[in-house]
Design a protein around this motif. Structure first.
Motif, PDB file in Angstrom:
ATOM      1  N   GLU A 187       0.830  -1.210   0.000  1.00  0.00           N
ATOM      2  CA  GLU A 187       0.000   0.000   0.000  1.00  0.00           C
ATOM      3  C   GLU A 187       0.864   1.261   0.000  1.00  0.00           C
ATOM      4  OE1 GLU A 187      -3.346   0.982   0.192  1.00  0.00           O
ATOM      5  OE2 GLU A 187      -4.020  -1.016  -0.321  1.00  0.00           O
ATOM      6  N   ILE A 188       1.909   1.261   0.811  1.00  0.00           N
ATOM      7  CA  ILE A 188       2.790   2.439   0.850  1.00  0.00           C
ATOM      8  C   ILE A 188       3.455   2.629  -0.510  1.00  0.00           C
ATOM      9  CG2 ILE A 188       4.896   3.427   1.851  1.00  0.00           C
ATOM     10  CD1 ILE A 188       4.116   1.960   4.482  1.00  0.00           C
ATOM     11  N   GLU A 189       3.988   1.538  -1.051  1.00  0.00           N
ATOM     12  CA  GLU A 189       4.685   1.608  -2.338  1.00  0.00           C
ATOM     13  C   GLU A 189       3.757   2.104  -3.445  1.00  0.00           C
ATOM     14  OE1 GLU A 189       7.606  -1.274  -4.913  1.00  0.00           O
ATOM     15  OE2 GLU A 189       5.808  -2.178  -4.063  1.00  0.00           O
ATOM     16  N   SER A 190       2.558   1.543  -3.529  1.00  0.00           N
ATOM     17  CA  SER A 190       1.657   1.927  -4.621  1.00  0.00           C
ATOM     18  C   SER A 190       1.111   3.339  -4.424  1.00  0.00           C
ATOM     19  CB  SER A 190       0.521   0.926  -4.775  1.00  0.00           C
ATOM     20  OG  SER A 190      -0.340   0.993  -3.669  1.00  0.00           O
ATOM     21  N   HIS A 191       0.877   3.731  -3.171  1.00  0.00           N
ATOM     22  CA  HIS A 191       0.382   5.087  -2.929  1.00  0.00           C
ATOM     23  C   HIS A 191       1.455   6.118  -3.296  1.00  0.00           C
ATOM     24  CE1 HIS A 191      -2.442   7.966  -1.293  1.00  0.00           C
ATOM     25  NE2 HIS A 191      -1.414   8.572  -0.714  1.00  0.00           N
ATOM     26  N   PHE A 192       2.685   5.814  -2.936  1.00  0.00           N
ATOM     27  CA  PHE A 192       3.790   6.714  -3.281  1.00  0.00           C
ATOM     28  C   PHE A 192       3.918   6.831  -4.803  1.00  0.00           C
ATOM     29  CE2 PHE A 192       8.288   7.758  -3.986  1.00  0.00           C
ATOM     30  CZ  PHE A 192       8.385   8.907  -3.222  1.00  0.00           C
ATOM     31  N   ALA A 193       3.829   5.698  -5.498  1.00  0.00           N
ATOM     32  CA  ALA A 193       3.919   5.704  -6.967  1.00  0.00           C
ATOM     33  C   ALA A 193       2.759   6.495  -7.573  1.00  0.00           C
ATOM     34  CB  ALA A 193       3.923   4.276  -7.500  1.00  0.00           C
ATOM     35  N   MET A 194       1.564   6.335  -7.005  1.00  0.00           N
ATOM     36  CA  MET A 194       0.408   7.067  -7.508  1.00  0.00           C
ATOM     37  C   MET A 194       0.591   8.575  -7.313  1.00  0.00           C
ATOM     38  SD  MET A 194      -3.499   7.348  -6.173  1.00  0.00           S
ATOM     39  CE  MET A 194      -2.842   8.217  -4.765  1.00  0.00           C
TER      40      MET A 194
ATOM     41  N   GLU B 186      -9.175  -6.642   4.155  1.00  0.00           N
ATOM     42  CA  GLU B 186      -9.384  -5.683   3.070  1.00  0.00           C
ATOM     43  C   GLU B 186      -9.073  -6.340   1.723  1.00  0.00           C
ATOM     44  OE1 GLU B 186      -9.007  -0.968   3.038  1.00  0.00           O
ATOM     45  OE2 GLU B 186      -7.062  -1.969   3.100  1.00  0.00           O
ATOM     46  N   ARG B 187      -8.020  -7.137   1.678  1.00  0.00           N
ATOM     47  CA  ARG B 187      -7.686  -7.872   0.443  1.00  0.00           C
ATOM     48  C   ARG B 187      -8.766  -8.895   0.124  1.00  0.00           C
ATOM     49  NH1 ARG B 187      -2.117 -10.610   0.460  1.00  0.00           N
ATOM     50  NH2 ARG B 187      -2.480 -10.785  -1.745  1.00  0.00           N
ATOM     51  N   LYS B 188      -9.246  -9.570   1.158  1.00  0.00           N
ATOM     52  CA  LYS B 188     -10.279 -10.598   0.975  1.00  0.00           C
ATOM     53  C   LYS B 188     -11.572  -9.979   0.457  1.00  0.00           C
ATOM     54  CE  LYS B 188     -12.386 -14.359   3.598  1.00  0.00           C
ATOM     55  NZ  LYS B 188     -12.533 -14.941   4.943  1.00  0.00           N
TER      56      LYS B 188
ATOM     57  N   LEU C  61      -7.911  -2.160  -4.641  1.00  0.00           N
ATOM     58  CA  LEU C  61      -8.390  -1.876  -3.289  1.00  0.00           C
ATOM     59  C   LEU C  61      -8.887  -0.439  -3.191  1.00  0.00           C
ATOM     60  CD1 LEU C  61      -5.723  -3.678  -1.073  1.00  0.00           C
ATOM     61  CD2 LEU C  61      -8.164  -4.178  -1.149  1.00  0.00           C
ATOM     62  N   ARG C  62      -8.125   0.478  -3.758  1.00  0.00           N
ATOM     63  CA  ARG C  62      -8.507   1.887  -3.724  1.00  0.00           C
ATOM     64  C   ARG C  62      -9.812   2.109  -4.486  1.00  0.00           C
ATOM     65  NH1 ARG C  62      -4.019   3.593  -5.336  1.00  0.00           N
ATOM     66  NH2 ARG C  62      -3.067   3.596  -3.309  1.00  0.00           N
ATOM     67  N   MET C  63      -9.960   1.484  -5.659  1.00  0.00           N
ATOM     68  CA  MET C  63     -11.182   1.621  -6.454  1.00  0.00           C
ATOM     69  C   MET C  63     -12.393   1.079  -5.695  1.00  0.00           C
ATOM     70  SD  MET C  63      -9.957   0.627 -10.303  1.00  0.00           S
ATOM     71  CE  MET C  63     -11.550   0.889 -11.080  1.00  0.00           C
ATOM     72  N   VAL C  64     -12.233  -0.067  -5.042  1.00  0.00           N
ATOM     73  CA  VAL C  64     -13.334  -0.664  -4.287  1.00  0.00           C
ATOM     74  C   VAL C  64     -13.740   0.264  -3.144  1.00  0.00           C
ATOM     75  CG1 VAL C  64     -13.953  -2.566  -2.731  1.00  0.00           C
ATOM     76  CG2 VAL C  64     -12.847  -3.060  -4.918  1.00  0.00           C
ATOM     77  N   ARG C  65     -12.746   0.797  -2.429  1.00  0.00           N
ATOM     78  CA  ARG C  65     -13.069   1.727  -1.333  1.00  0.00           C
ATOM     79  C   ARG C  65     -13.841   2.932  -1.862  1.00  0.00           C
ATOM     80  NH1 ARG C  65      -7.830   0.314   0.897  1.00  0.00           N
ATOM     81  NH2 ARG C  65      -6.866   2.031  -0.228  1.00  0.00           N
TER      82      ARG C  65
ATOM     83  N   LEU D 199     -16.203   2.919   1.157  1.00  0.00           N
ATOM     84  CA  LEU D 199     -15.686   2.186   2.314  1.00  0.00           C
ATOM     85  C   LEU D 199     -14.496   2.914   2.924  1.00  0.00           C
ATOM     86  CD1 LEU D 199     -15.715  -1.431   0.849  1.00  0.00           C
ATOM     87  CD2 LEU D 199     -17.352  -0.435   2.440  1.00  0.00           C
ATOM     88  N   PRO D 200     -14.394   2.869   4.230  1.00  0.00           N
ATOM     89  CA  PRO D 200     -13.185   3.414   4.868  1.00  0.00           C
ATOM     90  C   PRO D 200     -12.031   2.434   4.702  1.00  0.00           C
ATOM     91  CG  PRO D 200     -14.582   2.417   6.520  1.00  0.00           C
ATOM     92  CD  PRO D 200     -15.323   2.320   5.207  1.00  0.00           C
ATOM     93  N   ARG D 201     -10.827   2.899   4.899  1.00  0.00           N
ATOM     94  CA  ARG D 201      -9.684   1.994   4.980  1.00  0.00           C
ATOM     95  C   ARG D 201      -9.896   1.164   6.238  1.00  0.00           C
ATOM     96  NH1 ARG D 201      -4.849   1.930   2.656  1.00  0.00           N
ATOM     97  NH2 ARG D 201      -5.116   3.979   1.743  1.00  0.00           N
ATOM     98  N   LEU D 202      -9.699  -0.127   6.149  1.00  0.00           N
ATOM     99  CA  LEU D 202      -9.906  -0.988   7.308  1.00  0.00           C
ATOM    100  C   LEU D 202      -8.716  -0.844   8.263  1.00  0.00           C
ATOM    101  CD1 LEU D 202     -11.536  -4.215   5.824  1.00  0.00           C
ATOM    102  CD2 LEU D 202     -12.595  -2.091   6.602  1.00  0.00           C
TER     103      LEU D 202
END
Length: 195
Positions: free
Chosen positions: A10-17, A139-141, A179-183, A188-191
């Motif tokens: 999550e940290i890696e992908s958020h930073f890249a985004m 959250e992944r599930k 995960l971000r799209m689903v939220r 949905l909040p971040r779990l």
């Protein structure tokens, strides 16, 4: 208890985004993320700090080339949150987690009753760290219970079509984007206990 791999993903992908480019973190960045995990800094705190760094640097037209640019912001925000947590209640986070878990379960219930029930089951857990790790897994599930998953997956694949990523990085980035799209789609909040 080891932190779930999703914390790092999550940290890696958020930073890249936030950078707007596919980005491979350096060994130094991975060591920094491991330190945050070892220090028990919750994922939402790290994400919020990264956002604040990008917002401040955008105003000054600076480029953030490394996760290290965010280390002070993460530390400061975490210190601030810990003080708020201490001052806000006479209970420790482990004792005060039932209300937050109940709210998360209620938010998730319209999308997945089974995952909402699993979240409620965490109320008997004594460790905030164990709860956080389990919430990341749940959250992944949750992705598996989303009916429009195939369409979302196609949209994510299309957005990454031109990116030059190795297979492992692409898979992790796709999952974090899903995960971000689903939220966002289901509100949905971040779990997380610290959301």
């Amino acid at each position: 208890m080891p932190v779930a791999d999703d914390y790092f993903l999550e940290i890696e992908s958020h930073f890249a985004m936030r950078r707007g480019t596919p980005f491979i973190l350096s060994a130094k960045d991975w060591a920094l993320m491991k330190k945050w995990a070892d220090d028990g800094i919750p994922l939402p705190v790290v994400i919020e700090a990264i956002d604040s760094v990008f917002e401040k640097t955008a105003e000054r037209k600076k480029v953030v080339n490394s996760l290290s640019y965010c280390r002070h912001a993460v530390k400061e925000l975490w210190e601030e949150r810990k003080e708020l947590q201490i001052g806000a209640s006479t209970t420790v986070p482990e004792e005060g987690s039932a209300d937050m878990l109940a709210r998360l379960a209620s938010a998730v219930e319209p999308v997945s009753a089974s995952i909402a029930e699993e979240i409620r089951g965490l109320m008997k857990e004594q460790s905030a760290r164990a709860i956080e790790d389990r919430l990341i897994e749940l959250e992944r599930k949750l992705l598996l219970d989303v009916p429009e998953l195939d369409a979302m997956r196609a949209e994510v694949a299309q957005s990454l079509a031109g990116a030059k990523l190795d297979e492992k990085t692409r898979a992790r980035t796709e999952e974090a984007m899903l995960l971000r799209m689903v939220r966002e789609k289901f509100g949905l909040p971040r779990l997380s206990l610290f959301g």
